[in-house]
Structures are given as structure tokens and as C-alpha cells.
Write a protein that holds these residues in place. Structure first.
Motif, PDB file in Angstrom:
ATOM      1  N   LEU A  28       3.801  -6.360 -11.389  1.00 29.30           N
ATOM      2  CA  LEU A  28       4.970  -6.237 -10.526  1.00 29.30           C
ATOM      3  C   LEU A  28       5.859  -7.439 -10.795  1.00 29.30           C
ATOM      4  O   LEU A  28       5.377  -8.572 -10.829  1.00 29.30           O
ATOM      5  CB  LEU A  28       4.538  -6.213  -9.055  1.00 29.30           C
ATOM      6  N   ALA A  29       7.128  -7.192 -11.032  1.00 27.62           N
ATOM      7  CA  ALA A  29       8.054  -8.291 -11.277  1.00 27.62           C
ATOM      8  C   ALA A  29       9.246  -8.145 -10.352  1.00 27.62           C
ATOM      9  O   ALA A  29       9.890  -7.096 -10.324  1.00 27.62           O
ATOM     10  CB  ALA A  29       8.514  -8.275 -12.731  1.00 27.62           C
ATOM     11  N   VAL A  30       9.503  -9.169  -9.562  1.00 29.33           N
ATOM     12  CA  VAL A  30      10.633  -9.149  -8.639  1.00 29.33           C
ATOM     13  C   VAL A  30      11.512 -10.351  -8.931  1.00 29.33           C
ATOM     14  O   VAL A  30      11.028 -11.485  -8.958  1.00 29.33           O
ATOM     15  CB  VAL A  30      10.147  -9.199  -7.171  1.00 29.33           C
ATOM     16  N   ARG A  31      12.781 -10.106  -9.154  1.00 31.47           N
ATOM     17  CA  ARG A  31      13.686 -11.211  -9.465  1.00 31.47           C
ATOM     18  C   ARG A  31      14.291 -11.783  -8.200  1.00 31.47           C
ATOM     19  O   ARG A  31      14.255 -11.142  -7.152  1.00 31.47           O
ATOM     20  CB  ARG A  31      14.811 -10.702 -10.368  1.00 31.47           C
ATOM     21  N   SER A  32      14.867 -12.958  -8.330  1.00 26.01           N
ATOM     22  CA  SER A  32      15.602 -13.434  -7.158  1.00 26.01           C
ATOM     23  C   SER A  32      16.922 -12.681  -7.108  1.00 26.01           C
ATOM     24  O   SER A  32      17.481 -12.288  -8.129  1.00 26.01           O
ATOM     25  CB  SER A  32      15.805 -14.949  -7.195  1.00 26.01           C
ATOM     26  N   GLY A  33      17.386 -12.492  -5.896  1.00 32.52           N
ATOM     27  CA  GLY A  33      18.614 -11.722  -5.729  1.00 32.52           C
ATOM     28  C   GLY A  33      18.415 -10.252  -5.997  1.00 32.52           C
ATOM     29  O   GLY A  33      19.310  -9.573  -6.482  1.00 32.52           O
ATOM     30  N   GLU A  34      17.224  -9.772  -5.681  1.00 31.33           N
ATOM     31  CA  GLU A  34      16.955  -8.359  -5.924  1.00 31.33           C
ATOM     32  C   GLU A  34      16.196  -7.747  -4.747  1.00 31.33           C
ATOM     33  O   GLU A  34      15.354  -8.390  -4.149  1.00 31.33           O
ATOM     34  CB  GLU A  34      16.139  -8.223  -7.213  1.00 31.33           C
ATOM     35  N   VAL A  35      16.561  -6.513  -4.430  1.00 30.62           N
ATOM     36  CA  VAL A  35      15.778  -5.759  -3.450  1.00 30.62           C
ATOM     37  C   VAL A  35      14.900  -4.808  -4.239  1.00 30.62           C
ATOM     38  O   VAL A  35      15.398  -3.974  -4.998  1.00 30.62           O
ATOM     39  CB  VAL A  35      16.681  -4.966  -2.489  1.00 30.62           C
ATOM     40  N   HIS A  36      13.591  -4.985  -4.063  1.00 27.03           N
ATOM     41  CA  HIS A  36      12.658  -4.216  -4.866  1.00 27.03           C
ATOM     42  C   HIS A  36      11.906  -3.247  -3.957  1.00 27.03           C
ATOM     43  O   HIS A  36      11.208  -3.664  -3.045  1.00 27.03           O
ATOM     44  CB  HIS A  36      11.675  -5.166  -5.559  1.00 27.03           C
ATOM     45  N   ALA A  37      12.092  -1.957  -4.211  1.00 26.35           N
ATOM     46  CA  ALA A  37      11.414  -0.970  -3.369  1.00 26.35           C
ATOM     47  C   ALA A  37      10.007  -0.731  -3.901  1.00 26.35           C
ATOM     48  O   ALA A  37       9.828  -0.508  -5.101  1.00 26.35           O
ATOM     49  CB  ALA A  37      12.192   0.332  -3.362  1.00 26.35           C
ATOM     50  N   LEU A  38       9.037  -0.802  -3.013  1.00 24.34           N
ATOM     51  CA  LEU A  38       7.667  -0.486  -3.393  1.00 24.34           C
ATOM     52  C   LEU A  38       7.335   0.858  -2.746  1.00 24.34           C
ATOM     53  O   LEU A  38       7.347   0.993  -1.525  1.00 24.34           O
ATOM     54  CB  LEU A  38       6.721  -1.577  -2.903  1.00 24.34           C
ATOM     55  N   ILE A  39       7.079   1.824  -3.593  1.00 20.11           N
ATOM     56  CA  ILE A  39       6.962   3.201  -3.120  1.00 20.11           C
ATOM     57  C   ILE A  39       5.583   3.734  -3.481  1.00 20.11           C
ATOM     58  O   ILE A  39       5.039   3.400  -4.539  1.00 20.11           O
ATOM     59  CB  ILE A  39       8.050   4.079  -3.787  1.00 20.11           C
ATOM     60  N   GLY A  40       5.032   4.548  -2.621  1.00 17.46           N
ATOM     61  CA  GLY A  40       3.750   5.162  -2.932  1.00 17.46           C
ATOM     62  C   GLY A  40       3.219   5.908  -1.732  1.00 17.46           C
ATOM     63  O   GLY A  40       3.619   5.645  -0.604  1.00 17.46           O
ATOM     64  N   GLU A  41       2.344   6.852  -1.990  1.00 14.25           N
ATOM     65  CA  GLU A  41       1.710   7.567  -0.893  1.00 14.25           C
ATOM     66  C   GLU A  41       0.819   6.609  -0.119  1.00 14.25           C
ATOM     67  O   GLU A  41       0.468   5.551  -0.617  1.00 14.25           O
ATOM     68  CB  GLU A  41       0.812   8.680  -1.447  1.00 14.25           C
ATOM     69  N   ASN A  42       0.410   7.040   1.062  1.00 11.42           N
ATOM     70  CA  ASN A  42      -0.586   6.247   1.777  1.00 11.42           C
ATOM     71  C   ASN A  42      -1.863   6.224   0.961  1.00 11.42           C
ATOM     72  O   ASN A  42      -2.272   7.228   0.417  1.00 11.42           O
ATOM     73  CB  ASN A  42      -0.885   6.860   3.149  1.00 11.42           C
ATOM     74  N   GLY A  43      -2.468   5.040   0.880  1.00 10.52           N
ATOM     75  CA  GLY A  43      -3.687   4.936   0.103  1.00 10.52           C
ATOM     76  C   GLY A  43      -3.421   4.709  -1.370  1.00 10.52           C
ATOM     77  O   GLY A  43      -4.350   4.633  -2.170  1.00 10.52           O
ATOM     78  N   ALA A  44      -2.143   4.567  -1.763  1.00  9.54           N
ATOM     79  CA  ALA A  44      -1.831   4.335  -3.168  1.00  9.54           C
ATOM     80  C   ALA A  44      -2.070   2.878  -3.543  1.00  9.54           C
ATOM     81  O   ALA A  44      -2.116   2.540  -4.714  1.00  9.54           O
ATOM     82  CB  ALA A  44      -0.388   4.722  -3.458  1.00  9.54           C
ATOM     83  N   GLY A  45      -2.211   2.016  -2.560  1.00 13.54           N
ATOM     84  CA  GLY A  45      -2.493   0.612  -2.834  1.00 13.54           C
ATOM     85  C   GLY A  45      -1.383  -0.331  -2.407  1.00 13.54           C
ATOM     86  O   GLY A  45      -1.458  -1.524  -2.667  1.00 13.54           O
ATOM     87  N   LYS A  46      -0.364   0.221  -1.703  1.00 14.68           N
ATOM     88  CA  LYS A  46       0.752  -0.636  -1.297  1.00 14.68           C
ATOM     89  C   LYS A  46       0.289  -1.771  -0.391  1.00 14.68           C
ATOM     90  O   LYS A  46       0.622  -2.930  -0.622  1.00 14.68           O
ATOM     91  CB  LYS A  46       1.788   0.181  -0.510  1.00 14.68           C
ATOM     92  N   SER A  47      -0.477  -1.412   0.619  1.00 16.11           N
ATOM     93  CA  SER A  47      -0.828  -2.450   1.587  1.00 16.11           C
ATOM     94  C   SER A  47      -1.807  -3.444   0.969  1.00 16.11           C
ATOM     95  O   SER A  47      -1.748  -4.637   1.270  1.00 16.11           O
ATOM     96  CB  SER A  47      -1.392  -1.843   2.867  1.00 16.11           C
ATOM     97  N   THR A  48      -2.691  -2.976   0.083  1.00 14.84           N
ATOM     98  CA  THR A  48      -3.582  -3.921  -0.602  1.00 14.84           C
ATOM     99  C   THR A  48      -2.756  -4.896  -1.438  1.00 14.84           C
ATOM    100  O   THR A  48      -2.979  -6.107  -1.409  1.00 14.84           O
ATOM    101  CB  THR A  48      -4.564  -3.169  -1.521  1.00 14.84           C
ATOM    102  N   LEU A  49      -1.771  -4.351  -2.148  1.00 18.90           N
ATOM    103  CA  LEU A  49      -0.925  -5.197  -2.980  1.00 18.90           C
ATOM    104  C   LEU A  49      -0.197  -6.236  -2.125  1.00 18.90           C
ATOM    105  O   LEU A  49      -0.111  -7.417  -2.490  1.00 18.90           O
ATOM    106  CB  LEU A  49       0.084  -4.331  -3.732  1.00 18.90           C
ATOM    107  N   MET A  50       0.293  -5.798  -0.971  1.00 24.33           N
ATOM    108  CA  MET A  50       0.999  -6.731  -0.096  1.00 24.33           C
ATOM    109  C   MET A  50       0.071  -7.810   0.420  1.00 24.33           C
ATOM    110  O   MET A  50       0.452  -8.960   0.562  1.00 24.33           O
ATOM    111  CB  MET A  50       1.594  -5.975   1.098  1.00 24.33           C
ATOM    112  N   LYS A  51      -1.174  -7.414   0.692  1.00 22.80           N
ATOM    113  CA  LYS A  51      -2.124  -8.399   1.200  1.00 22.80           C
ATOM    114  C   LYS A  51      -2.487  -9.386   0.111  1.00 22.80           C
ATOM    115  O   LYS A  51      -2.731 -10.558   0.392  1.00 22.80           O
ATOM    116  CB  LYS A  51      -3.361  -7.705   1.765  1.00 22.80           C
ATOM    117  N   VAL A  52      -2.526  -8.942  -1.131  1.00 24.03           N
ATOM    118  CA  VAL A  52      -2.750  -9.868  -2.237  1.00 24.03           C
ATOM    119  C   VAL A  52      -1.580 -10.842  -2.328  1.00 24.03           C
ATOM    120  O   VAL A  52      -1.743 -12.048  -2.472  1.00 24.03           O
ATOM    121  CB  VAL A  52      -2.922  -9.092  -3.561  1.00 24.03           C
ATOM    122  N   LEU A  53      -0.381 -10.287  -2.169  1.00 22.34           N
ATOM    123  CA  LEU A  53       0.817 -11.116  -2.286  1.00 22.34           C
ATOM    124  C   LEU A  53       0.925 -12.148  -1.177  1.00 22.34           C
ATOM    125  O   LEU A  53       1.391 -13.260  -1.389  1.00 22.34           O
ATOM    126  CB  LEU A  53       2.051 -10.214  -2.215  1.00 22.34           C
TER     127      LEU A  53
END
Lengths: 501, 327
Positions: A28-53
Motif C-alpha cells: 500500500l502506498a499513500v502519498r502526502s496530499g492524497e486521499v486514498h480510498a481503501l475498499i473491500g468487502e467485510n472480512g477482506a482485511g481492511k480492518s486488519t490492515l488498519m490495525k497494522v498501520l
């Protein structure tokens, strides 16, 4: 801008829980000055990824780079110190304290020590957010949800956050507040912050984000500039299969009237009348607060209305004053609550117990007074789990440990289990993944084709237009005339919803 | 993993019991681990234990009942007054039995009043039962004429004989059998009846219960009535022990009963609790008292220990839930 070095970078991050792979080689790469949408079904790993972050989980493999430097996020505090702030769905504010006091709560690890200088910094931040009018001396609980969110964002900025992660930030906002939030997000972007925006609403993502990353089953299914993507393509990435039809059509024929609501007058509904037929899905559109929930809740007897009757084909006329959930269930009505966590489900009970809560009497002898046939109950529950395709470890699993989509399916199963003919569904697809939504749309069609009648309340206009047979719009407690859905245009609905004309 | 956790929380109270037992085996004199003393502890459990069965229902449904101690006192006075008035020199079988039934009815009626106020006016049970605690105590004192009520000994007193067939290892107090029978009954009610499932539902999430067509208020009335009935049954055992009616008996007992339920896995947030755990919790409370007495621990230290245990049990309950919400 495309050549710019990403400000936040995750490389080859993997995370396992026991045997299940939650994240598999995610970049995952997010630049400064950017809005980055993280999209996925429930259980796709979004919340795990956020918790890692945010440092709540440590990845098994992979690295995190912040501003080009390799960082270790050992714990949430460290994440916070390094400038990564999470804004959760449920806001973390002290409701009785003033805006300023709330903002200063987060200031403890800054070097500024005195009230005066803090006030200056607060004003600076509010100016950046375009909310200079925010009353600093007002208790937070007096502010609307939208304003509270601004306070939360301001607090993140005051703790020198550079990356702001927003988890479903619009789920409890009105259209107006959502627009205001978007303008805040754009201001942040222009000021060089990185924003990770998590949402189920694809149209929001396409509206506010610059780039996107789609997660599916713990892997990155696609990433890039959101300008080049249509909603349909995003959905295809999320589901992993071509989605010919978001709204599957099921053949059905409207039959005789099932339910007549006559002149419902209550604290909120203002002379609402409509007829629901067998084999029909009747949609109710409108803004949050227009009285849609209150209408269906009064029909079910959960909230008391002052005047009005419901007329049931076989059971005759009942004054709304004499309705209670128990009575309504006996009359063949059932309601699915818009709030799954607070009302729809008993979260610390099991899948099985939640499914049969309305229909327990059927499993006990002597009209409900005898012993429960637990064996028969479990067998029925297992059949439902198969039929509804509910992902769970078994009937005994605690419902709170299921994903949102699966929880919603259990909540809906409870209605099917109770077997009522008239189903009042209040926001049945709120906060669930696209795949489950499609399943629920199809199920609604099937239920109608079996001869039940469904009242479908939703804030998401595309699904109402896609699924319902007839549609009414509410505005300040009043119901518009009800027309066949194909006669409504999106503009017509929005005009009535906002002006009542 | 999850099964292990589940197993641990199920046998947790039991492990606690073994731990307390072992501690006293070291600290207290050898009489502590004699068979007779074990039977004594069991019979000392009966009063807490029976009251704890009712309290378990209340706590699972998300409430609390502080009136239990006063109801027990009221019950002893009712039984003693009836027996002394109509029993003559030899009360026989029927008169004491009627007295006991009247005690249960009186306590059940108090519970019904409590439940009706909780359900009808939506006042939290903590406050209503705090009031009922005073009212029942007052009624007991008034009925007893500010003193203890004596009455001739009768068969009820045999209920609490620790070893009816002296020396036989299998022989325990009849009251213990009553408690175990009630335990089995309540286990079935909680897990194998619609009523039991609904108590869990109401305690777990009242709005959900309402949505699902459960008559939440009626359920609460029933739960508090039953708690009163169980307090009444406990009062019969208390009477059996005291052989008289004492309006000042069982002061503060409700706290020990609540502690027993919480030690046994009941959650003060509602929705959780088991009758088996509660009885084990009651045995732990009785064992503490018995062991401390044998070990010569002064009464004030016992108070401190009891208080510390209540706080610890509630703290553990909180920790358990904190962990759950994190996942």
C-alpha cells in the motif's frame, strides 16, 4: 504528482491469525496530499490492515515506511507518536467536556504547556479545517455528529498527525454533514496530509478520493487512480467476479392487499397511509430524520403513535395504540431494526439463540410452557446457516465475532424463522459488504415471489430504485404519493425528500 | 483455543473452590478437612445457595436484588409467628409446613411488588430493592414486635441437622438435598425452557428482546417474584437453623449472595451467569467463613476478606469483558 515518493508505504505485509490468512503480501502506498480510498468487502482485511498501520497489530512479515524511513509500530501509542491517527466510526470524545477541553485531551504529548498557546494552535487548526466558527466553550454533546467529527479530526491534527485514517466516517452523517466532511478532507489534502478513507459507499469513495486500493480476501485486488475507474469496475474488483446485475430480478406478481396503513399520526409520522400487497416490495425513501424509521416502528408497535389504524387482510383493523411487538408478531408483522448492534441482535448471545429469539415457542411443548427441544432448534439453525450461506464456526458461535454481513444475515434469518408475512426492513443493507447486499436483494425478491409483502426503508437510493416495485418518499413525517418505481427518477425522489414537493 | 477459554471459564469457579480449600488445609487446623466439616460447610452453604439461585436469575436479566437479606429475616418471622400462634406445644407436621409456605408466599409477594415497580415505572432495580430492603426489614420488626419470636421446636428444625444418621458418610443435611434439587430445577428452567432463554435475552440486550416480541416487563416481574420466592425458601432454612424468628437476621447477606453469583460467573452487566457456578460461589463463601472461624481469624478480618473478594470478582468480570470487546 505520479512520480512523487509515497509518504506512507507498506511493503509485502502479511498477517495470519491461527490458520486464517488475514493479509497476504499486501502493498500500500499513500502519498502526502492524497486521499486514498481503501475498499473491500467485510472480512477482506481492511480492518486488519488498519490495525497494522495504527500499531495495534504487528505484521508477521513485511515493512512499514513513513516518509522513507523504516518504522516499527510496536503499539498504538507509537503509531500515534509517529503521526498516524485513526478516526473510528464511533467517536472518542468526552461528551460533557467542552470542545476546547476535548481538543486539549489529546495534547498531552506535545511540548506546548499553557492554555493560551493551545488556544492559538487550536484556532490555527480550525482555520485549516474551515471551521473557525466552532464554539470552543460548548460541551461536545451539544454539537451534531458532523461537528463532533470535526473536533475529532482537529484533535488528530493537534497531535501532529500526518496520516489520518477514517473508518466509515459518513455512516452516521446526513447528506449535508457528509458534504461538509468532504470539504474538510479536501482542505486536509491540499495542506499536504495523507488521508486513508475507508467506506462501503463507493460513490463517496469515487467522489472524494484520488487513488484507491481494493482488498479482497487479504490480497490487493487492484490499485490506481480512481479517476479511471467506474463504480462497476470497483465492484468487480471487490467481488472478484463480474457482477452482471447488482440487483437480481426475481419474477413476481403483486397479489391481494396484505396491510393497509391508515392515517398514521404520531409524534413524527404525519398522516401516513399506504397499502402493501402480497408479492410486492414497497420502498420508502427520504433523508435521515424524515420519519421513515418511526413510521415502520409505529406500525410494528415499537414506538407509540398517537392515531391511526393498520388494517390486516385476515385479522381486521387494529388501532396503533394497541400494538406491541408481541402483538404485531402474532398478527404476522415483523421488523428488522436499522441498528444491528443496539437493537437488532443480542450481541453476547450465540448465532442459534439470536435466530430463534422470536420463534422460541415453536420449539417448546405445551404452547411454549414445556421444555425446549434444543436438538430440534439446533437442527433448524444448522439448516438456516446452510441456506443463508452464513459464514460461522457453528450455531454456538457468539454473534459479535461474526462479520457485519453475516450478522445481518442472522438478523434477517430471525424474521424468516418467525415466519411473518409482512416484513418491515429498516436499512437492511447498512454497513455490509456488496456481496452480501446482492444476496439480500435476491432474498427479498424471493420472499416477495413467495407471496410475502416487504416494506423496504433505505437511505441508499440506487438500491431502492433497483429492488422495489413501488416507491414513496417521506419528508418531515409526510409521505408522498406512492408510484410504481419505474415512474420515479432520482431527481424526483431527491426533490421530494428535500423540499416535500 | 476458544474451547479452552470456554472450558476455563466454565470450571473457573470450581478451580477457585479447590484453591480456597487447599489454602485452608494449610492455614486452618486439621478439623477443616474432616468429612464432618465438609458436611458442615455444605449445610452452611444452603441459605446463601438457595438465595443465590434466585439472585442468578435477577443478575442474568440485568438487575440486582438487594432486598434478599431482609426478606430472609421477614420469612423467619412469618414462619415463627405462625407456628407459635397455632402450633401449641407440639405443632405436628402441617402447622410448620403451612408456616413455611406462608414465608415463601410473603417473600414472593415482596418480590412481586419489587418487580412490578421495576417494570412498571422503569426505575433501576438497585434503587427499588434498596427500598424494599428497608421496607421488608421494617415489616419484619413490626410483625415480631421488635424482638425475636420463639416457637416450639418442630420438624423444620431437622432440615439443617448436619449429619442426620450420625457417622454415616453419605448422610448430609436434608436442606442440602433441597438445595441440590432446586439447583437441578433451575438449571433446567434456565437452559431448557423458553422462559429461561428469555431471561438471558432480556439481560443481554433489552431492546433486542423487545423487538423479538418478548414481554420484557412481564419477564422482569417474574424474575423478581422468583427471587423473592427463593429468598423465602432460604428463610425457611434460616428459621430451621435459628429455631426462632429473628427480624435482625441475615443483615448484609445480599452482598454475600451477589458475591457468590459473580464468583460463579454471573456478570453484573446481565446476560451471563450459571446456577451451578452460583452454588459453587456460595460454597466458597461458606467455606471462607467456616475456615476463618476454625483458623481463629477475627471477625473484622473476615469482613475485610469478604469485601476484597467481592471487589476482585467484579474486577475479574470487568477484565473478562474488556478482553471480549477488544476482539
Amino acid at each position: 504528482m505520479d512520480e512523487q515518493q509515497p509518504f506512507l508505504q507498506l511493503q509485502n505485509v502479511s498477517k495470519q491469525f491461527g490458520g486464517t490468512v488475514a493479509l497476504d503480501d499486501v502493498n500500500l502506498a499513500v502519498r502526502s496530499g492524497e486521499v486514498h480510498a481503501l475498499i473491500g468487502e467485510n472480512g477482506a482485511g481492511k480492518s486488519t490492515l488498519m490495525k497494522v498501520l495504527s500499531g495495534a497489530y504487528q505484521p508477521d512479515e513485511g515493512e512499514i515506511y513513513l516518509d522513507g524511513e523504516h518504522v516499527e509500530m510496536d503499539n498504538p501509542l507509537k503509531g500515534r507518536r509517529l503521526g498516524v491517527a485513526m478516526i473510528y466510526q464511533e467517536l472518542n470524545l468526552a461528551p460533557h467536556m467542552t470542545v476546547q477541553e476535548n481538543l486539549e485531551l489529546g495534547m498531552e504529548d506535545t511540548t506546548l504547556g499553557f492554555v493560551k498557546s493551545q488556544r492559538e494552535e487550536i484556532e490555527e487548526v480550525l482555520e485549516l479545517l474551515g471551521h473557525t466558527s466552532l464554539p470552543l466553550d460548548t460541551p461536545v454533546r451539544r454539537l451534531g455528529v458532523g461537528k463532533q467529527q470535526v473536533v475529532e479530526i482537529a484533535r488528530a491534527l493537534l497531535t501532529d498527525a500526518r496520516v489520518i485514517i477514517m473508518d466509515e466516517p459518513t455512516s452516521s452523517l446526513s447528506a449535508e454533514d457528509t458534504e461538509a466532511l468532504f470539504s474538510v478532507i479536501r482542505k486536509l489534502r491540499d495542506a499536504g496530509y495523507s488521508i486513508i478513507y475507508i467506506s462501503h459507499f463507493l460513490e463517496e469513495a469515487t467522489e472524494v478520493a484520488d487513488r484507491y486500493t481494493v482488498l479482497r480476501d487479504g490480497e490487493v485486488a487492484g490499485t490506481g487512480s480512481i479517476e479511471d475507474m467506474s463504480e462497476r469496475e470497483l465492484i468487480r474488483l471487490m467481488i472478484g467476479r463480474s457482477l452482471n446485475e447488482m440487483f437480481p430480478s426475481v419474477e413476481r406478481e403483486p397479489g391481494e392487499p396484505l396491510l393497509d396503513v391508515e392515517d398514521l399520526q404520531g409524534p413524527v409520522p404525519d398522516g401516513v397511509s399506504f397499502t402493501l400487497r402480497r408479492g410486492e416490495i414497497l420502498g420508502i425513501a427520504g433523508l435521515v430524520g424524515a420519519g421513515r424509521s418511526e413510521t415502520v416502528r409505529s406500525i410494528f408497535g415499537l414506538e407509540s403513535a398517537d392515531e391511526g389504524y393498520i388494517d390486516l387482510a385476515e385479522r381486521g383493523q387494529v388501532h396503533v395504540k394497541y400494538l406491541s411487538p408481541r402483538r404485531s408478531l402474532d398478527l404476522g408483522l415483523d421488523l428488522m431494526s436499522e441498528n444491528r448492534n443496539r437493537e437488532g441482535l443480542a450481541l453476547n448471545m450465540s448465532v442459534a439463540e439470536n435466530m430463534t429469539l422470536s420463534s422460541l415457542d415453536n420449539y417448546a411443548g405445551f404452547g411454549g410452557w414445556g421444555l425446549l427441544n434444543v436438538w430440534k432448534e439446533r437442527r433448524a439453525v444448522r439448516d438456516w446457516i446452510d441456506e443463508m450461506d452464513i459464514q460461522c464456526r457453528g450455531a454456538e458461535q457468539q454473534i459479535s465475532t461474526l462479520s457485519g454481513g453475516n450478522q445481518q444475515k442472522v438478523a434477517l434469518t430471525r424474521l424468516l424463522e418467525a415466519g411473518s408475512d409482512i416484513l418491515l426492513l429498516d436499512e437492511p443493507t447498512r454497513g455490509i459488504d456488496v456481496g452480501t447486499k446482492v444476496q439480500i436483494y435476491r432474498l427479498m425478491g424471493e420472499l416477495a415471489s413467495e407471496g410475502r409483502g416487504i416494506v423496504f426503508v433505505s437511505s441508499y437510493l440506487p438500491e431502492l430504485l433497483g429492488v422495489t416495485d413501488r416507491l414513496g418518499v417521506m419528508y418531515q413525517g409526510r409521505m408522498s404519493d406512492i408510484y410504481p418505481t419505474e415512474d420515479w427518477t432520482e431527481e424526483d425522489v431527491m426533490r421530494f425528500a428535500t423540499t416535500g414537493r | 483455543m476458544r474451547y479452552l477459554e470456554k472450558l476455563l471459564s466454565a470450571i473457573g469457579p470450581f478451580l477457585g473452590l479447590i484453591f480456597v480449600y487447599l489454602v485452608f488445609c494449610f492455614v486452618a487446623p486439621p478439623e477443616f478437612h474432616s468429612i464432618y466439616n465438609t458436611k458442615l460447610i455444605l449445610s452452611q452453604t444452603v441459605i446463601f445457595g438457595i438465595a443465590a439461585l434466585g439472585m442468578t436469575l435477577v443478575i442474568i436479566s440485568g438487575g440486582i436484588d438487594l432486598s434478599v437479606g431482609s426478606l430472609v429475616a421477614l420469612g423467619t418471622v412469618v414462619t415463627a409467628t405462625f407456628v407459635s400462634k397455632y402450633g401449641g406445644q407440639d405443632p405436628g407436621i402441617l402447622i410448620p409446613a403451612t408456616g413455611a409456605v406462608l414465608a415463601v408466599l410473603a417473600c414472593g409477594f415482596c418480590g412481586f411488588i419489587t418487580g412490578s415497580i421495576v417494570a412498571g415505572f422503569g426505575i433501576v432495580s438497585f434503587i427499588v430493592t434498596l427500598g424494599m430492603m428497608q421496607v421488608a426489614r421494617g415489616v419484619a420488626k413490626g410483625l415480631a414486635g421488635q424482638t425475636t419470636v420463639t416457637c416450639p421446636t418442630n420438624w423444620l428444625n431437622d432440615m439443617m441437622i448436619v449429619e442426620p444418621a450420625a457417622g454415616a458418610w453419605w448422610s448430609i443435611a436434608p436442606a442440602v438435598w433441597v438445595m441440590l434439587g432446586l439447583l437441578g430445577l433451575m438449571y433446567v428452567v434456565l437452559h431448557y425452557t423458553v422462559f429461561g432463554r428469555r431471561i438471558f435475552a432480556v439481560g443481554s440486550n433489552e431492546s433486542t428482546a423487545r423487538l423479538c416480541g418478548i414481554r420484557v416487563r412481564l419477564n422482569k416481574v417474574w424474575v423478581f417474584t422468583l427471587s423473592g420466592v427463593f429468598a423465602g425458601l432460604a428463610s425457611v432454612m434460616q428459621f430451621s437453623n435459628l429455631t426462632l424468628g429473628d427480624p435482625t437476621a441475615a443483615v448484609g447477606m445480599e452482598l454475600k449472595v451477589i458475591a457468590a453469583v459473580v464468583i460463579g460467573g454471573g456478570s453484573l452487566r446481565g446476560g451471563e451467569g450459571t446456577v451451578v457456578g452460583s452454588i459453587i460461589g456460595a460454597i466458597i463463601m461458606a467455606m471462607l467463613q467456616n475456615g476463618c472461624n476454625l483458623a481463629g481469624v477475627p471477625n473484622y478480618v473476615q469482613n475485610i476478606i469478604t469485601g476484597a473478594i467481592i471487589i476482585t470478582a467484579v474486577g475479574v468480570d470487568r477484565l473478562r469483558h474488556g478482553r471480549q470487546t477488544e476482539v
